[in-house]
Design a protein around this motif. Sequence first.
Motif, PDB file in Angstrom:
ATOM      1  N   ALA A  16       0.855  -1.189   0.000  1.00  0.00           N
ATOM      2  CA  ALA A  16       0.000   0.000   0.000  1.00  0.00           C
ATOM      3  C   ALA A  16       0.886   1.232   0.000  1.00  0.00           C
ATOM      4  O   ALA A  16       1.808   1.341   0.807  1.00  0.00           O
ATOM      5  N   ASP A  17       0.617   2.138  -0.917  1.00  0.00           N
ATOM      6  CA  ASP A  17       1.395   3.385  -1.009  1.00  0.00           C
ATOM      7  C   ASP A  17       2.892   3.111  -1.055  1.00  0.00           C
ATOM      8  O   ASP A  17       3.689   3.764  -0.383  1.00  0.00           O
ATOM      9  N   HIS A  18       3.296   2.141  -1.829  1.00  0.00           N
ATOM     10  CA  HIS A  18       4.699   1.778  -2.046  1.00  0.00           C
ATOM     11  C   HIS A  18       5.365   1.159  -0.819  1.00  0.00           C
ATOM     12  O   HIS A  18       6.580   0.997  -0.796  1.00  0.00           O
ATOM     13  N   ASP A  19       4.620   0.837   0.204  1.00  0.00           N
ATOM     14  CA  ASP A  19       5.160   0.141   1.384  1.00  0.00           C
ATOM     15  C   ASP A  19       4.729  -1.316   1.306  1.00  0.00           C
ATOM     16  O   ASP A  19       3.550  -1.612   1.107  1.00  0.00           O
ATOM     17  N   GLU A  20       5.692  -2.226   1.475  1.00  0.00           N
ATOM     18  CA  GLU A  20       5.398  -3.654   1.386  1.00  0.00           C
ATOM     19  C   GLU A  20       5.624  -4.323   2.736  1.00  0.00           C
ATOM     20  O   GLU A  20       6.616  -4.060   3.401  1.00  0.00           O
ATOM     21  N   SER A  31     -11.033   3.222   6.148  1.00  0.00           N
ATOM     22  CA  SER A  31     -11.150   4.478   5.427  1.00  0.00           C
ATOM     23  C   SER A  31     -11.098   5.632   6.421  1.00  0.00           C
ATOM     24  O   SER A  31     -11.790   5.608   7.433  1.00  0.00           O
TER      25      SER A  31
END
Length: 58
Positions: A16-20, A31
């Motif tokens: 998510a958002d470039h974090d793994e 949300s």
Amino acid sequence: MIEVLEGDKRPVAAVADHDEVRDVRRVEVLSDKTISMRMLFDPGHSLEERILREQFGY
């Protein structure tokens, strides 16, 4: 919520958002109701056209 079955046999990663995160057992997606966003629509240009232009310079 998503729960991983047999994570030892088939490891799962979540991004998510470039974090793994690796070796995930459960993912819960929430949300944030305090964040708002305005989306604009340009009827003269399709999403496909924009993707081609941004990715390939067409």
